[in-house]
Design a protein around this motif. Structure first.
Motif, PDB file in Angstrom:
ATOM      1  N   GLY A 178       0.776  -1.240   0.000  1.00 55.61           N
ATOM      2  CA  GLY A 178       0.000   0.000   0.000  1.00 55.61           C
ATOM      3  C   GLY A 178       0.801   1.280   0.000  1.00 55.61           C
ATOM      4  O   GLY A 178       0.236   2.372  -0.039  1.00 55.61           O
ATOM      5  N   TYR A 205      -6.921   1.157 -11.071  1.00 54.37           N
ATOM      6  CA  TYR A 205      -6.458   1.589  -9.760  1.00 54.37           C
ATOM      7  C   TYR A 205      -6.962   3.004  -9.494  1.00 54.37           C
ATOM      8  O   TYR A 205      -7.332   3.728 -10.418  1.00 54.37           O
ATOM      9  N   TYR A 206      -6.978   3.377  -8.226  1.00 56.59           N
ATOM     10  CA  TYR A 206      -7.396   4.725  -7.860  1.00 56.59           C
ATOM     11  C   TYR A 206      -6.153   5.575  -7.637  1.00 56.59           C
ATOM     12  O   TYR A 206      -5.336   5.292  -6.771  1.00 56.59           O
ATOM     13  N   ASN A 263      -4.484   8.450  -6.103  1.00 59.66           N
ATOM     14  CA  ASN A 263      -4.683   9.361  -4.969  1.00 59.66           C
ATOM     15  C   ASN A 263      -4.258  10.783  -5.328  1.00 59.66           C
ATOM     16  O   ASN A 263      -4.867  11.738  -4.861  1.00 59.66           O
ATOM     17  N   TYR A 323      -6.739  -0.101  -4.623  1.00 57.96           N
ATOM     18  CA  TYR A 323      -6.666   1.206  -3.976  1.00 57.96           C
ATOM     19  C   TYR A 323      -5.554   1.117  -2.932  1.00 57.96           C
ATOM     20  O   TYR A 323      -5.717   0.481  -1.899  1.00 57.96           O
ATOM     21  N   TYR A 371      -4.846   3.352   1.264  1.00 58.24           N
ATOM     22  CA  TYR A 371      -6.243   3.418   1.715  1.00 58.24           C
ATOM     23  C   TYR A 371      -6.318   3.824   3.178  1.00 58.24           C
ATOM     24  O   TYR A 371      -5.507   3.425   4.010  1.00 58.24           O
ATOM     25  N   GLN A 394     -11.709   7.282   3.016  1.00 60.94           N
ATOM     26  CA  GLN A 394     -11.711   7.214   1.556  1.00 60.94           C
ATOM     27  C   GLN A 394     -12.747   6.230   1.006  1.00 60.94           C
ATOM     28  O   GLN A 394     -12.610   5.732  -0.115  1.00 60.94           O
ATOM     29  N   PHE A 418     -13.204   4.722  -2.845  1.00 59.16           N
ATOM     30  CA  PHE A 418     -13.130   3.279  -3.086  1.00 59.16           C
ATOM     31  C   PHE A 418     -14.375   2.805  -3.830  1.00 59.16           C
ATOM     32  O   PHE A 418     -14.289   1.975  -4.737  1.00 59.16           O
ATOM     33  N   GLU A 444     -14.740   0.718  -7.342  1.00 56.25           N
ATOM     34  CA  GLU A 444     -15.551  -0.493  -7.489  1.00 56.25           C
ATOM     35  C   GLU A 444     -16.518  -0.394  -8.668  1.00 56.25           C
ATOM     36  O   GLU A 444     -16.765  -1.379  -9.362  1.00 56.25           O
ATOM     37  N   SER A 451     -12.320  -5.795  -6.098  1.00 53.84           N
ATOM     38  CA  SER A 451     -11.777  -4.488  -5.726  1.00 53.84           C
ATOM     39  C   SER A 451     -11.101  -4.633  -4.373  1.00 53.84           C
ATOM     40  O   SER A 451     -11.741  -5.007  -3.391  1.00 53.84           O
ATOM     41  N   LYS A 486      -8.369  -3.064  -1.325  1.00 54.24           N
ATOM     42  CA  LYS A 486      -7.777  -1.871  -0.728  1.00 54.24           C
ATOM     43  C   LYS A 486      -6.659  -2.305   0.203  1.00 54.24           C
ATOM     44  O   LYS A 486      -6.755  -3.344   0.862  1.00 54.24           O
ATOM     45  N   ARG A 542      -3.744  -0.534   2.966  1.00 53.32           N
ATOM     46  CA  ARG A 542      -3.274   0.654   3.686  1.00 53.32           C
ATOM     47  C   ARG A 542      -1.762   0.824   3.512  1.00 53.32           C
ATOM     48  O   ARG A 542      -1.068  -0.121   3.155  1.00 53.32           O
TER      49      ARG A 542
END
Length: 192
Positions: A10, A136-137, A139, A156, A159, A163, A167, A171, A179, A181, A183
């Motif tokens: 992450g 992917y997200y 940031n 993600y 995370y 958020q 997220f 999805e 999906s 996530k 951290r």
């Protein structure tokens, strides 16, 4: 059929945490035998930082159990043919995070990348994990983006509990894929 093991981190591998120590330990423990060839990929970072990152990551892998006399640790070449050969010969490939767009562009230039990764241990942190995913997200940009699509997942990184809405956007983007996530200073494992 040889499976590839992907460690998706992450972000913030540089932090001294127990979970980060576990990450490096599990990566090293994932190869058979004592001999390791670890390729460190820093394309997402400024070139002047590579020597510092190399020393930091080398130390982390050695503390994680990579035997100094039986382990080759090297930084990836910027030259495409040499990089392709390095990817072919490495059994662990660690890709640091940073600028996902630069990393995505560089890695997408490698012919047959997925074939070169088969049967290896791949460890990517943040941007280094994002590039392998289908979506992917981001940031930094607060948008969903496409990865290389090697792993049929949405990811993600970085995370945090605040958020949830972002997220959900991830999805709802594209096809129905798992999906995930993760951290900062944490990781998960996927196989392909």
């Amino acid at each position: 059929m040889e499976r590839t093991k992907y460690f998706l981190h992450g972000g913030a591998t540089g932090r001294e945490t127990e979970r980060n120590k576990e990450f490096f330990r599990e990566v090293v423990d994932s190869i058979d035998g004592d001999k390791a060839c670890i390729l460190l990929v820093y394309f997402a970072r400024e070139r002047n930082l590579w020597p510092v990152l190399f020393e930091e990551d080398k130390r982390k892998f050695q503390h994680a159990g990579a035997k100094t006399d039986a382990t080759k640790i090297e930084v990836s070449s910027q030259e495409k043919d040499k990089l392709t050969e390095q990817l072919r010969s490495a059994n662990i490939i660690f890709i640091r995070g940073g600028d996902t767009e630069i990393l995505h562009k560089k890695m997408s230039e490698i012919k047959n990348l997925e074939d070169l990764l088969k049967g290896k241990v791949i460890a990517g942190s943040s941007a280094g994990a994002y590039i392998f995913c289908t979506y992917y997200y981001s940031n930094n940009e607060n948008v969903v983006k496409k990865g290389l699509g090697i792993l049929p997942i949405k990811l993600y990184a970085h995370y945090d509990d605040d958020q949830v809405d972002n997220f959900k956007r991830l999805e709802e983007t594209g096809p129905d894929l798992p999906s995930l996530k993760v951290r900062e200073a944490d990781f998960l494992v996927q196989y392909k």
